[in-house]
Design a protein around this motif. Structure first.
Motif, PDB file in Angstrom:
ATOM      1  N   UNK A  50      -0.047   9.389 -12.353  1.00 40.54           N
ATOM      2  CA  UNK A  50       1.145   8.715 -11.857  1.00 40.54           C
ATOM      3  C   UNK A  50       1.473   7.466 -12.674  1.00 40.54           C
ATOM      4  N   UNK A  51       2.425   6.692 -12.181  1.00 34.05           N
ATOM      5  CA  UNK A  51       2.894   5.506 -12.909  1.00 34.05           C
ATOM      6  C   UNK A  51       1.800   4.459 -13.036  1.00 34.05           C
ATOM      7  N   UNK A  52       0.957   4.346 -12.018  1.00 35.90           N
ATOM      8  CA  UNK A  52      -0.149   3.382 -12.097  1.00 35.90           C
ATOM      9  C   UNK A  52      -1.099   3.747 -13.232  1.00 35.90           C
ATOM     10  N   UNK A  53      -1.385   5.081 -13.372  1.00 36.33           N
ATOM     11  CA  UNK A  53      -2.257   5.532 -14.456  1.00 36.33           C
ATOM     12  C   UNK A  53      -1.610   5.260 -15.808  1.00 36.33           C
ATOM     13  N   UNK A  54      -0.262   5.418 -15.881  1.00 36.36           N
ATOM     14  CA  UNK A  54       0.423   5.115 -17.135  1.00 36.36           C
ATOM     15  C   UNK A  54       0.275   3.634 -17.491  1.00 36.36           C
ATOM     16  N   UNK A  72     -11.718   7.451  -4.972  1.00 33.76           N
ATOM     17  CA  UNK A  72     -10.521   6.782  -4.445  1.00 33.76           C
ATOM     18  C   UNK A  72      -9.612   6.332  -5.589  1.00 33.76           C
ATOM     19  N   UNK A  73     -10.240   5.794  -6.667  1.00 32.08           N
ATOM     20  CA  UNK A  73      -9.439   5.330  -7.809  1.00 32.08           C
ATOM     21  C   UNK A  73      -8.735   6.499  -8.496  1.00 32.08           C
ATOM     22  N   UNK A  74      -9.459   7.653  -8.637  1.00 30.79           N
ATOM     23  CA  UNK A  74      -8.835   8.823  -9.258  1.00 30.79           C
ATOM     24  C   UNK A  74      -7.643   9.295  -8.431  1.00 30.79           C
ATOM     25  N   UNK A  75      -7.831   9.312  -7.098  1.00 29.77           N
ATOM     26  CA  UNK A  75      -6.751   9.746  -6.218  1.00 29.77           C
ATOM     27  C   UNK A  75      -5.561   8.802  -6.305  1.00 29.77           C
ATOM     28  N   UNK A  76      -5.855   7.492  -6.443  1.00 34.27           N
ATOM     29  CA  UNK A  76      -4.788   6.496  -6.509  1.00 34.27           C
ATOM     30  C   UNK A  76      -3.980   6.604  -7.791  1.00 34.27           C
ATOM     31  N   UNK A  77      -4.553   7.256  -8.823  1.00 33.41           N
ATOM     32  CA  UNK A  77      -3.862   7.377 -10.108  1.00 33.41           C
ATOM     33  C   UNK A  77      -3.292   8.783 -10.323  1.00 33.41           C
ATOM     34  N   UNK A  78      -3.273   9.602  -9.273  1.00 37.61           N
ATOM     35  CA  UNK A  78      -2.763  10.971  -9.400  1.00 37.61           C
ATOM     36  C   UNK A  78      -1.480  11.126  -8.593  1.00 37.61           C
ATOM     37  N   UNK A  79      -0.491  11.761  -9.204  1.00 42.02           N
ATOM     38  CA  UNK A  79       0.754  12.051  -8.502  1.00 42.02           C
ATOM     39  C   UNK A  79       0.500  13.196  -7.521  1.00 42.02           C
ATOM     40  N   UNK A  80       0.772  12.943  -6.237  1.00 41.03           N
ATOM     41  CA  UNK A  80       0.421  13.912  -5.205  1.00 41.03           C
ATOM     42  C   UNK A  80       1.257  15.198  -5.282  1.00 41.03           C
ATOM     43  N   UNK A 122       0.799  -1.216   0.000  1.00 37.89           N
ATOM     44  CA  UNK A 122       0.000   0.000   0.000  1.00 37.89           C
ATOM     45  C   UNK A 122       0.825   1.257   0.000  1.00 37.89           C
ATOM     46  N   UNK A 123       2.163   1.106  -0.066  1.00 36.54           N
ATOM     47  CA  UNK A 123       3.047   2.270  -0.027  1.00 36.54           C
ATOM     48  C   UNK A 123       3.600   2.615  -1.401  1.00 36.54           C
ATOM     49  N   UNK A 124       3.211   1.846  -2.416  1.00 34.73           N
ATOM     50  CA  UNK A 124       3.704   2.101  -3.767  1.00 34.73           C
ATOM     51  C   UNK A 124       2.594   1.908  -4.770  1.00 34.73           C
ATOM     52  N   UNK A 125       2.968   1.732  -6.042  1.00 28.33           N
ATOM     53  CA  UNK A 125       1.924   1.594  -7.054  1.00 28.33           C
ATOM     54  C   UNK A 125       2.137   0.400  -7.977  1.00 28.33           C
ATOM     55  N   UNK A 126       3.048  -0.505  -7.614  1.00 29.42           N
ATOM     56  CA  UNK A 126       3.313  -1.657  -8.484  1.00 29.42           C
ATOM     57  C   UNK A 126       2.774  -2.958  -7.906  1.00 29.42           C
TER      58      UNK A 126
END
Length: 855
Positions: free
Chosen positions: A711-715, A697-705, A170-174
């Motif tokens: 972010x990389x997950x969105x890519x 929540x999904x939009x926030x998870x895909x945005x670089x803070x 939960x601390x990264x995006x991979x």
């Protein structure tokens, strides 16, 4: 070297003194226990490391691990930790302690610095420690899911029997991609989510879903950073099986741990023979049975669920070991229970209320059969309960049983508050004999009425029912009826009658209390596999009682059939004769009664179409008319067993979502269509709110803070989408642009990370302004990617040139400069091929910029 000297270099000092630190034991291994939430015992240990330096004092890992990683020394440290951990395990075994799995944190660079699999295997085998006792812990951010070399080595560890744990999830995006490529034994959830349990509903929901996902993938979960009792109680309720944190114990050096045990202060490890039992208990999510409660005008909480608990039975007693909030409220409201630790003792004759349920809990624990029962509360209300055995403890001879309170009826003095099951249990008191017979083998079990518990209990068992049991009971038959009973009560006649009519019945007289009394013997086939029948003998001498019994059962069956064909908070219920289409509304709410709808009539389908036009929301009318036809309704029921359609009614001038459900039941050999309209407005609102929350929540998870771009997950998502389009069609036009900010490390080192963050944001702003019509993704600390399409695609060369002009201008004033490379899609198989060309072009540009800078 004096650290007060202005020329002191801490990193150089750490590197120069690393070997000495190990030799002189400045570096020491600490251990922190992992606790099983269902029994409070230690079920794992995490090995950590501290550096107690004579000049620098106590150093935490973050102060020296990055330095050792940078010079490829970290594998020596991690293997040193492994060796000390193996020594600890050997000492535990020598002292006769239970041994639990120990996790060792390995760095990504370990896999490249040595043959890690071979180095670990040699040490573990030399120590004589089973492979399953060592867990290879990898943090989410330490491994790239596309790193085939590291992934393959992790799989080798698995094949050799080592456990694989994902740390700090939960601390990264991979992580989602990793979970698809690798099977982890344990998922350790980042402490941030645990810290928010008491303050954030969203965090509790996310934590619950993470645990649910892990269980679905066959993994156990460890919650990191537990610091209070409220957190551990919540984690128990959602099925998180393990926890770790200062609430239990802070990390201690290995000698200090053994010292605590010698003084009797150790937490104590679980018995390995009980691991499976307590793991099964811990995995139950007590909020996994949420449903729509009766409408209250408010949106129900995510955790508003059926009362659910786990109880433990040893055959003599029953005690509650876990219960969710709803169950505790149910117990307090109905039994005034202040202490959930109370024990039900079967030997205590003062226990009366609930005996029936307690006996079935004990029986469920013994035979493992899932059971749906109903019982009565003190005030006469009926409670419906689901029982299911979860696990068996072979060491202590315990059974864990899940209890779910499905529903509680409103208090009523009317017969409609009764249930078929309750009536059958009460009436079983009137049976003289009950037999369960295997018609193929002749084996049988006799059951006896149990008036105290309004139940039946098992009595004698035997074989050859028709020769032994029947002959025994012939002795009590009234002499005038004996020949007829001998002639008619045979195996062949019972089988023929049951096969033809579904039941065998014979009335005769029997000597009871010295007097001949009429009794009724009935035999019915048991549904399911096998050739079994139930034979019941009841005293029917009182014909009035017999009449009341038959009518009561008939009415109860009719009522039960109608109610059980529907579920939910119904607005109205109709019964329709399928042949004549004559119908009648036999239940409705006050709000429904105020609508202009016919309650009784002879043409159900046509009349329903006329009535609905006055009360349905206009936009839903065509949808309703298309689907509400006799042919479609009967076709759906034949195919699926149930017809259902959702639409909105205008009730009190307000649109209310309802669901019409219909099914066919058979009453007195006549088919009836049962149609119910259910109020599902609260359920629809909850679904909509959940979808909106999930989307946010999904939009926030895909945005670089930091930068606000994707972010990389969105890519990764857009790359997957483009790959699917490439597979479907080669006629695509897009380009991948890769940008890298120059000198970010120098900015961080010289001016600090705050200045570095501003540098990143300024570089991102330049990229976004140039590629104003395409999505920008931050895929690394100083690296960005753009999927150029439409006008940005056709103007790609102009955009590259624009960045180069900005670079020339900024290089004169020490502002942000950007290395850029681009590649156009050329019938490639995957987007990654386009990205690689763009990445190569970017690095060529970066090298060219450095050379020009030197000149």
């Amino acid at each position: 070297m004096d650290i007060r000297d202005g020329s002191f270099n801490k990193n150089k000092y750490l590197i120069d003194n690393f070997d000495k630190a190990i030799k002189e034991e400045w570096i020491e291994v600490y251990c922190q226990p992992i606790i099983r939430t269902s029994n409070g015992k230690v079920c794992g240990d995490e090995s950590l490391v501290r550096w107690e330096d004579p000049q620098l004092g106590l150093l935490n890992p973050m102060e020296f691990v990055p330095t050792l990683e940078a010079v490829d020394l970290i594998h020596k440290l991690d293997l040193f930790v492994l060796e000390k951990t193996l020594d600890k395990i050997k000492e535990q075994r020598r002292r006769g302690f239970y041994v639990v799995p120990n996790s060792i944190n390995f760095s990504k660079s370990d896999f490249y610095s040595c043959d890690l699999v071979d180095e670990v295997l040699k040490r573990v085998d030399a120590a004589g420690v089973p492979h399953r006792m060592i867990a290879i812990a990898i943090t989410e951010g330490a491994i790239n899911y596309a790193d085939d070399f590291v992934v393959e080595q992790i799989r080798q560890f698995q094949e050799l029997g080592f456990q694989i744990w994902m740390d700090d999830y939960g601390n990264g995006d991979s992580a989602p991609a990793l979970l698809q490529r690798l099977r982890f034994d344990i998922l350790k959830i980042n402490r941030f989510y645990v810290s928010q349990i008491l303050y954030s509903k969203s965090a509790r929901i996310i934590l619950t879903e993470l645990v649910r996902m892990a269980m679905a993938l066959g993994m156990e979960t460890v919650a990191e950073g537990v610091e209070c009792e409220e957190q551990i109680e919540f984690l128990k309720e959602i099925g998180c099986t393990k926890a770790q944190g200062f609430y239990f114990r802070k990390p201690l050096p290995i000698p200090a741990i053994f010292d605590r045990y010698s003084k009797g202060k150790g937490i104590g490890a679980e018995d390995p023979r009980e691991t499976e039992y307590y793991s099964a208990i811990g995995k139950i999510n007590l909020y996994d049975l949420a449903f729509t409660r009766p409408a209250s005008g408010e949106v129900e909480s995510y955790f508003d669920t059926l009362p659910c608990a786990i109880v433990e039975s040893d055959g003599d007693t029953i005690r509650i070991i876990r219960g969710n909030k709803s169950f505790k409220e149910f117990m307090n409201q109905n039994f005034v229970v202040e202490n959930m630790d109370s024990v039900y003792d079967f030997k205590d004759t003062t226990n009366t209320v609930g005996n029936y349920t307690m006996n079935l809990i004990r029986k469920c624990g013994e035979d493992g059969k899932r059971t749906l029962i109903d019982d009565r509360l003190i005030d006469g209300r009926t409670v419906h309960i689901l029982l299911q055995r979860i696990a068996v403890n072979p060491v202590k001879n315990l059974s864990a049983v899940a209890i779910v309170i499905i529903s509680v009826s409103e208090k009523s003095t009317m017969l409609d508050s009764l249930t078929y099951n309750y009536i059958a249990r009460v009436l079983s008191e009137d049976y003289i004999n009950l037999f369960y017979v295997n018609m193929d083998t002749g084996e049988y079990v006799e059951y006896k009425p149990d008036p105290d518990n309004q139940n039946v209990s098992e009595g004698l068992r035997g074989d050859d029912f028709f020769k032994k049991a029947v002959s025994k009971y012939f002795n009590d038959i009234y002499e005038e009826d004996l020949d007829r009973v001998r002639r008619d009560l045979t195996k062949n006649k019972i089988e023929d009658a049951v096969k033809k009519n579904g039941v065998y019945v014979i009335d005769y007289r029997r000597i009871i209390d010295g007097e001949p009394r009429y009794v009724n013997l009935k035999a019915v086939k048991v549904r399911g596999d096998g050739n079994f029948i139930i034979i019941g003998i009841v005293n029917v001498d009182d014909q009035v009682k017999q009449h009341e019994f038959l009518e009561g059962v008939k009415e109860e069956k009719r009522m039960y059939t109608r109610i059980m064909s529907l579920t939910g908070d119904f607005v109205c219920v109709y019964s329709v004769d399928l042949e004549s289409e004559k119908y009648s509304c036999f239940s409705s709410t006050k709000e429904y009664d105020k609508l202009d709808i016919t309650k009784d009539g002879n043409d159900f389908f046509n009349q329903a179409v006329k009535d609905i036009k006055n009360v349905i929301v206009k936009e839903d009318l065509n949808w309703f008319l298309i689907n509400f036809t006799k042919e479609k309704i009967l076709g759906e029921i034949e195919k699926k067993g149930l017809f259902a359609i959702r639409y909105r009614l205008k009730i009190k001038d307000k649109p209310i979502y309802v669901s019409m459900r219909a099914t066919i039941v058979e009453e007195e050999s006549q088919k009836k269509l049962i149609v119910g309209v259910l109020n599902i407005d609260n359920q629809v609102n909850r679904e909509r709110e959940f979808e909106e929350t999930l989307s946010a929540v999904e939009d926030e998870a895909r945005q670089d803070q930091l930068t606000g771009v994707k972010n990389k997950r969105a890519y990764g998502d857009i790359e997957d989408l483009l790959n699917r389009r490439i597979k479907d069609s080669k006629n695509l036009k897009f380009a991948v642009v890769v940008c890298d900010l120059n000198d970010l490390k120098q900015i961080n080192d010289e001016k600090g990370h705050n200045a570095g963050d501003e540098y990143i944001k300024e570089g991102c702003k330049i990229i976004c302004n140039v590629f104003a019509h395409s999505p920008v993704y931050r895929i690394g600390g100083d690296e960005f990617a753009i999927i150029a399409q439409d006008s940005d695609y056709t103007s790609l060369d102009l955009h590259i040139e624009e960045i180069n002009k900005i670079n020339i201008k900024n290089s004169k004033s020490d502002k942000v400069t950007i290395a850029v490379g681009a590649a156009v899609y050329e019938d490639d198989h995957y987007v990654s091929e386009v990205f690689e060309r763009a990445d190569t072009a970017m690095y060529n540009h970066k090298r060219e910029m450095k050379e020009n800078k030197k000149m």
